[in-house]
Design a protein around this motif. Structure first.
Motif: not given
Length: 648
Positions: A499-507, A534-538
């Protein structure tokens, strides 16, 4: 590296493509992955590629949905460097942005760097997407693959105990698929009256193991993208681009290693339009190209806790941007640089890196000359077995500029050099973050700030075929910009679940452009405030989700004048600053990958569905002359995908 070790490494890399393994490496300011991490990403082609992988990482915002455009920490699209074994590639997108020109069968690993760069990396200000090809295997294997839009074949083997080789070829049946689907799905391409395409690429590499510590690589690649379509019965548009390069690279190992290379690189683009507007026929054509010849030499000496690197490179280029009819804009340039870098490491405790680089750039068309220093430093301090603090700072300079067009169907995207009237772009950026490792979880949280100067904006990009091309240097505005934000990346690597999750808060903003907002502050292009991926692999099942907030579009002040010979009109789309808000992007992709063996054949199959929710994510907006209205086109409605690869 000895010959036996080299063979073992290549067998391992090839096996990583076929079995369920994943090798992810974090560096200061970057992330590397092997081909398992790339190909398992759900995409319209049934398997992922480097661009789709990058677009799911923190600090990245994308262009139109389905395109290959990506924007790193507030920079422009043209501020990113895309390279294959050190050779820059300028037209790296394939199939209108659905994938890249590099076939996955030749890739070894992929690295994205957005801070804490290396001294040998130059002529960019945002990021470096670096692809390293693998060396050919020696088992005489062949593979054939088929997906939604490409048919490919590759072969590798050995001539003797020193010489091995590999080759790959891909072609696209996109035009045939369009004609077959046109009757069943008339709206899938926005109701185009006609569509044709010619897409393909060819890659080859010869690897020579001279002895245990010396290797010689000879590689080359060519690609073409050509598209012809009719928005209506009275219009016919053509666009395309092509790449070609050849490289010779000699490397030695030992305590002091050497890397010597020579390459020739060419990029060209074509845009043509036949259009009837208000009962008058118009034939318009625009060509651009760039040819480079480069030589580079790098040395690295390892000794105890300190590794020293130094090198130099010389790059000559011929720019021929925006050729319209008899208008020629040829410019010869020369870019020379030299660098020195030192790395200091205390195992499991501290990593330090610093570099200095000097650049000299000459534009022989107008006598322009610039000398600019660059520098960078980074550090990672491990406070314990599971926690570390890291920081980086870089000052970067870029001499090649991309004049990006408005997203109205025609994308200008000419590459032009610095000169007396257009100064180099520069960036000063910093990053501070922490990383946690606990069990199978890895978390990175950080913040960044970037100040950009000399950013380019072509004032008349909407008048694509006008005579202004002859005087383009006088029609480029330069200004500043700043970007700041927070980035989060979480990875979980289990025996079967990833599982990979990324979040960006930017201006991100732009300012100081005389032709936009009278030099005031406005939102940057594709300034998406929130980006969640978000990416999930199973067990072969994969799911990719993206949610990106909408962004404001900008144009030149007050009016958006469009001009073709014999006709002038005013369109109110994209006029002024922040006058149109693009909708958010919401997409869910599902896929399933499995392998099986039949006789002596190994099979790898990917099936799935892109944009399961069938959310309308605009790809481009074009002006239809028949109704004199603007229309939006979505490239990726709900779309099943399929990929089948057979190894002989």
């Amino acid at each position: 590296m000895s010959f036996a070790q080299d063979v073992e490494l290549q067998d391992t890399l090839r096996a990583a493509i076929k079995v369920d393994t994943r090798k992810v490496a974090r560096t200061i300011g970057g992330l590397s992955t092997d081909m398992k991490g790339i190909r398992s990403v759900a995409s319209p082609l049934g398997e992922g590629d480097p661009i789709k992988w990058v677009q799911g990482l923190p600090g990245i915002t994308t262009g139109a949905d389905g395109s290959s455009a990506f924007y790193v920490r507030g920079g422009n699209m043209g501020n990113n460097l895309f390279s294959i074994d050190g050779v820059p590639v300028y037209g790296y997108s394939h199939l209108l942005g659905l994938t890249t020109i590099v076939p996955s069968s030749v890739m070894g690993n992929v690295t994205l760097s957005k801070g804490g760069f290396e001294g040998q990396e130059s002529n960019f200000t945002a990021s470096h997407l670096k692809i390293v090809s693998r060396d050919p295997g020696r088992d005489g294997s062949t593979s054939v693959a088929l997906n939604n839009f490409l048919v490919s074949a590759s072969h590798e083997g050995a001539v003797n105990d020193k010489v091995s080789y590999m080759a790959s070829i891909r072609v696209s049946p996109m035009a045939l698929e369009y004609r077959a689907a046109r009757g069943l799905l008339p709206d899938i391409l926005g109701g185009l009256d006609d569509f044709n395409a010619g897409v393909g690429d060819l890659y080859a590499k010869v690897h020579v193991a001279l002895d245990e510590d010396r290797t010689l690589d000879i590689s080359g690649m060519g690609s073409v993208d050509y598209y012809s379509f009719a928005p209506d019965v009275d219009s016919h548009d053509t666009m395309g681009w092509n790449n070609a390069f050849g490289q010779v690279r000699y490397r030695t190992g030992g305590e002091t290693s050497r890397d010597l290379s020579l390459f020739v690189n060419h990029y060209g683009s074509l845009q043509k339009q036949d259009r009837v507007f208000r009962e008058e026929a118009n034939h318009l054509k625009l060509n651009s190209d760039l040819t480079e010849v480069s030589a580079a030499a790098d040395w690295r000496r390892r000794g105890g806790s300190v590794t020293r690197s130094w090198g130099t490179r010389l790059r000559g280029a011929l720019f021929r941007p925006g050729r319209v009819a008899s208008v020629q804009n040829d410019a010869w340039t020369l870019l020379a640089d030299a660098y020195y870098q030192a790395d200091y490491s205390v195992p499991d405790r501290l990593d330090l890196k610093g570099y200095l680089r000097g650049n000299a750039f000459f534009n022989f068309k107008n006598g322009g000359m610039d000398f600019n220093p660059e520098a960078g430093a980074s550090a990672k301090w491990r406070l314990g077995p599971h926690f570390a603090v890291e920081a980086s700072a870089d000052r970067l300079v870029q001499y090649y500029h991309t004049l990006e067009g408005l997203p109205v169907g025609w994308s200008l995207d000419m590459i032009v050099p610095s000169g007396k009237q257009i100064k180099p772009e520069s960036v000063l950026q910093g990053n501070l973050g922490t990383s946690f490792d606990f069990g199978r979880h890895s978390v990175t949280v950080g913040g960044f700030y970037k100040w950009m100067d000399g950013l380019v904006y072509y004032k008349y990009s909407q008048s694509l075929f006008s005579g202004g091309m002859a005087d383009w240097e006088n029609n480029v505005d330069q200004g500043q910009g700043q970007s700041y934000g927070l980035e989060l990346l979480h990875e979980y690597q289990g025996d079967e679940l990833y599982v990979r999750t990324s979040y960006t808060l930017s201006r991100t903003d732009r300012r100081g452009f005389p032709s936009i907002c009278d030099g005031g502050v406005f939102n940057a292009r594709f300034d998406r405030r929130h980006v969640l991926n978000a990416v999930a692999q199973w067990k072969g099942v994969s799911a990719s989700f993206t949610l990106q907030s909408g962004h404001w579009e900008n144009g030149t002040s007050q009016k958006y004048d469009m001009t073709v010979p014999g006709a002038d009109w005013v369109a109110d789309y994209y006029s002024g600053v922040n006058n149109y808000h693009m909708p958010m992007v919401l997409r869910l992709d599902l896929g399933y990958q499995f392998t099986f063996t039949s006789g002596k054949l190994d099979h790898e199959v990917n099936i799935g569905v892109c944009n399961v929710t069938n959310h309308f994510n605009p790809f481009m907006i074009y002006y239809e002359t028949r109704t004199e209205t603007w229309k939006q086109l979505a490239l990726l409605p709900v779309l099943p995908n399929f990929s089948w690869r057979v190894y002989f």
